[in-house]
Motif scaffolding. Structure first.
Motif, short mmCIF file in Angstrom:
data_model
loop_
_atom_site.label_atom_id
_atom_site.label_comp_id
_atom_site.label_asym_id
_atom_site.label_seq_id
_atom_site.Cartn_x
_atom_site.Cartn_y
_atom_site.Cartn_z
N LEU A 1 52.14 -9.86 46.47
CA LEU A 1 53.53 -10.28 46.65
C LEU A 1 54.43 -9.19 46.06
CD1 LEU A 1 53.24 -14.08 45.79
CD2 LEU A 1 52.88 -12.91 47.98
N THR A 2 54.83 -8.26 46.90
CA THR A 2 55.53 -7.06 46.43
C THR A 2 57.03 -7.08 46.67
OG1 THR A 2 55.04 -5.97 48.53
CG2 THR A 2 53.48 -5.64 46.73
N ARG A 3 57.52 -8.12 47.36
CA ARG A 3 58.97 -8.30 47.52
C ARG A 3 59.37 -9.59 46.81
NH1 ARG A 3 60.90 -9.03 53.02
NH2 ARG A 3 58.84 -9.81 53.61
N LEU A 4 60.22 -9.49 45.82
CA LEU A 4 60.68 -10.66 45.06
C LEU A 4 62.09 -11.02 45.51
CD1 LEU A 4 60.53 -12.73 42.76
CD2 LEU A 4 61.22 -10.91 41.17
N GLY B 1 68.09 -4.19 43.76
CA GLY B 1 69.06 -3.71 44.74
C GLY B 1 68.42 -3.19 46.01
N VAL B 2 67.24 -3.72 46.33
CA VAL B 2 66.51 -3.26 47.51
C VAL B 2 66.97 -4.06 48.72
CG1 VAL B 2 64.23 -2.95 48.55
CG2 VAL B 2 64.53 -2.63 46.07
N ASP B 3 67.46 -3.36 49.75
CA ASP B 3 67.94 -4.07 50.94
C ASP B 3 67.07 -3.73 52.14
OD1 ASP B 3 68.99 -1.81 52.51
OD2 ASP B 3 70.53 -1.66 50.96
N PRO B 4 67.18 -4.49 53.24
CA PRO B 4 66.27 -4.30 54.37
C PRO B 4 66.33 -2.94 55.04
CG PRO B 4 67.28 -6.48 54.47
CD PRO B 4 67.99 -5.72 53.39
N ARG C 1 63.25 1.87 52.85
CA ARG C 1 61.83 1.96 53.16
C ARG C 1 61.00 1.07 52.25
NH1 ARG C 1 61.83 8.44 53.21
NH2 ARG C 1 63.65 8.00 51.89
N LEU C 2 61.42 0.92 50.99
CA LEU C 2 60.65 0.10 50.06
C LEU C 2 60.61 -1.36 50.48
CD1 LEU C 2 59.05 0.10 47.42
CD2 LEU C 2 61.19 -0.36 46.21
N PHE C 3 61.61 -1.82 51.18
CA PHE C 3 61.63 -3.20 51.67
C PHE C 3 60.63 -3.40 52.80
CE2 PHE C 3 63.14 -6.75 54.21
CZ PHE C 3 63.57 -7.68 53.26
N ARG C 4 60.35 -2.34 53.56
CA ARG C 4 59.61 -2.48 54.81
C ARG C 4 58.19 -1.94 54.76
NH1 ARG C 4 63.65 -4.42 57.43
NH2 ARG C 4 62.18 -5.09 59.04
N GLU C 5 57.95 -0.90 53.97
CA GLU C 5 56.68 -0.19 54.02
C GLU C 5 55.72 -0.69 52.94
OE1 GLU C 5 57.58 3.94 53.74
OE2 GLU C 5 58.59 4.02 55.68
N GLU C 6 54.47 -0.85 53.34
CA GLU C 6 53.43 -1.23 52.37
C GLU C 6 53.17 -0.06 51.43
OE1 GLU C 6 49.24 -3.62 52.47
OE2 GLU C 6 49.40 -1.91 53.82
N VAL C 7 53.29 -0.31 50.14
CA VAL C 7 53.10 0.75 49.15
C VAL C 7 51.65 0.81 48.69
CG1 VAL C 7 53.76 1.51 46.83
CG2 VAL C 7 55.50 0.60 48.39
N PHE C 8 51.04 -0.33 48.48
CA PHE C 8 49.66 -0.44 47.99
C PHE C 8 49.51 0.21 46.62
CE2 PHE C 8 45.11 -1.11 49.21
CZ PHE C 8 45.29 -2.38 49.72
N LEU D 1 57.17 -3.24 42.56
CA LEU D 1 57.83 -4.49 42.95
C LEU D 1 59.26 -4.19 43.38
CD1 LEU D 1 57.83 -7.65 43.05
CD2 LEU D 1 58.64 -7.57 40.67
N ALA D 2 59.68 -4.78 44.50
CA ALA D 2 61.05 -4.63 45.00
C ALA D 2 61.77 -5.96 44.89
CB ALA D 2 61.02 -4.17 46.46
N VAL D 3 62.94 -5.97 44.25
CA VAL D 3 63.71 -7.20 44.03
C VAL D 3 64.93 -7.20 44.94
CG1 VAL D 3 64.91 -8.63 42.33
CG2 VAL D 3 62.90 -7.29 41.63
N THR D 4 65.12 -8.31 45.65
CA THR D 4 66.24 -8.47 46.58
C THR D 4 66.87 -9.83 46.35
OG1 THR D 4 65.10 -7.11 48.24
CG2 THR D 4 66.90 -8.53 49.03
N ALA D 5 68.20 -9.89 46.36
CA ALA D 5 68.91 -11.15 46.16
C ALA D 5 69.25 -11.80 47.50
CB ALA D 5 70.19 -10.93 45.36
#
Length: 475
Positions: A278-281, A364-367, A370-377, A381-385
């Motif tokens: 779960l990498t998008r919070l 502050g990660v928005d759609p 790239r961090l919102f969309r790409e699998e980092v493996f 962790l990317a946090v979005t409100a």
């Protein structure tokens, strides 16, 4: 010593070698033979020759042999854990409890499913028979190597299939140990064959081989697409478990103190190298600082450290090239304007030449990023409100992937209602993790097919309808 290929019940030397590197030190951990198309031909021929006899064996016999394999893994649990730590950097406690422990649970669930299954059923006026699909090409990844190998082998063997296994060249040593256990369990020669090598040299010839009936692959979206194209050209069945970019949705009534440690485990376990991580919070707008403080507190014990220490929670990445790929994602997030809260691309001090990165958190990660969309493996962790639950659902679904997800709420029914809105193959409520007795797989670009339990066995079977057969007796 370089270990050879396991073909038709014997170890066969190869013409080249692949060195396995310990990611915590950069030093060699072992070596295996480097295969090619000729070795693939021998392995597939052995599996094809063994198929009729194995498929004809009574299910009880197949179950007994898979149970013997399970018992062998249990006996060698500590040794297997040490191998996994050496070849892909899993912290030793995690390797013992999760890497090997989940493999044991896989086999327990598969055996239970086989014992409870009905190989023949009455449908309408016909008898429907579940038959083995044939010779299986099993291609497995480096992140949970033993778990993925036994998940495919166990299901295929119980279904009556024979197998050619190609483990990841990054982490093949556990497959060497497992092949020794297979022989010790009394598995007939040719039923399982193991060929070591790279994707181009071994994987592609194996997928394209005319005597392979089904391909089961776990790995990246890019490689899955290539396998799908090769298999599609031959009208060959495939099961693909690919990547993910899964969201953890914290509904407004969630308890931070309980949820934050659960989220940290779901994101950073196995150094973030988990397809279902779960990498998008996603958190309610206005609560970002509270959640960042809670996550930072929960990450306190997760400092990267020597994976051979029992206390280590976060080890190195599985390889130095993987470390470099994750570092590239972190640098891209910075370039896109995400705000770095913890960690970063630098190598942590005091850990020598290992493939380490600190746990990294962005907000502050928005759609559009790239961090919102790409699998980092990796441990990122990317946090979005979000402002409304409708927006939270839209953000959770705004992904090319659909493998997993998580929903937290003080009200289980509210969490369940929200989970139904997420288009993924699996969703965990309030920290619930993998259930190896239930089907696991994804939608969208996370793959096709399901693994685990009865659904996993069914992936390796074909259904035959026999019209006019005598009706099965009523149960």
């Amino acid at each position: 010593m370089t270990r050879g290929h396991f073909l038709d019940g014997d170890w066969v030397p190869g013409t080249g070698a692949l060195t396995v590197t310990d990611p915590s030190t950069g030093e060699p951990a072992g070596a295996v033979a480097a295969g090619d198309a000729a070795v693939v031909d021998r392995a597939v021929a052995a599996a094809r020759a063994a198929f009729p006899g194995w498929a004809a064996r009574p299910l009880d016999t197949r179950i007994a042999l898979v149970r013997a394999i399970r018992e062998g893994i249990a006996r060698e649990r500590d040794a297997l854990a040490r191998v996994l730590t050496a070849e892909m950097g899993a912290p030793i406690t995690f390797a013992r409890q999760a890497q090997v422990g989940v493999a044991l649970a896989d086999l327990d669930a598969l055996i239970a499913a086989a014992e409870a299954g009905e190989p023949e059923t009455q449908v309408s006026r016909s008898r429907v028979v579940a038959e083995p699909a044939g010779v299986v090409a099993a291609i497995t990844p480096w992140n949970f190597p033993l778990h993925q190998i036994v998940l495919k082998l166990g299901a295929a063997l119980l279904a009556g299939c024979t197998v050619v296994l190609k483990p990841s060249e990054v982490a093949p040593l556990n497959a060497v140990a497992l092949a020794d256990l297979l022989a010790g369990a009394g598995l007939p020669a040719g039923v399982v064959n193991v060929v070591f090598g790279t994707g181009p040299d071994v994987g592609e010839p194996l997928v394209a081989h005319p005597d392979v009936d089904l391909v089961s692959f776990t790995g990246s979206r890019a490689v899955g697409g290539r396998i799908g194209a090769l298999a599609g050209a031959a009208i060959k069945r495939v099961s693909l478990e690919l990547g993910g970019k899964s969201a953890a949705v914290m509904l407004p009534d969630t308890d931070l103190t309980t949820a934050a440690p659960q989220l940290v485990g779901a994101c950073f376990a196995n150094t973030g190298q988990t397809c279902a991580a779960l990498t998008r919070l996603l958190v309610p707008a206005g609560t970002e600082d509270d959640w960042l403080d809670a996550v930072a507190g929960a990450l306190a014990p997760w400092a990267p450290a020597d994976p051979r220490l029992e206390s280590t929670l976060l080890g190195p990445l599985a390889s130095h090239p993987q470390r470099d790929r994750v570092r590239g994602h972190i640098q891209a997030a910075l370039a896109d304007g995400a705000r770095l809260v913890l960690g970063g691309p630098e190598t942590p001090a005091g850990l020598g030449s290992g493939a380490y990165l600190a746990p990294t958190v962005f907000t502050g990660v928005d759609p559009a990023m790239r961090l919102f969309r790409e699998e980092v493996f990796g441990p990122v962790l990317a946090v979005t409100a979000y402002r409304t639950e409708d927006e939270a659902a839209a953000l959770a679904n705004d992904s090319d992937y659909g493998l997993s997800g998580g929903v937290w709420s003080a009200d289980p029914e509210r969490a369940l209602a929200f989970a139904r809105r997420i288009r993924t193959g699996t969703v965990g409520l309030n920290g619930a993790g993998l259930d190896v007795g239930a089907p696991f797989g994804g939608v969208k670009q996370s793959g096709v097919g399901r693994e685990c339990g009865s659904h996993g066995i069914a992936e390796f079977q074909e259904l035959k309808t026999i019209m006019g057969a005598p009706a099965l007796p009523a149960r």
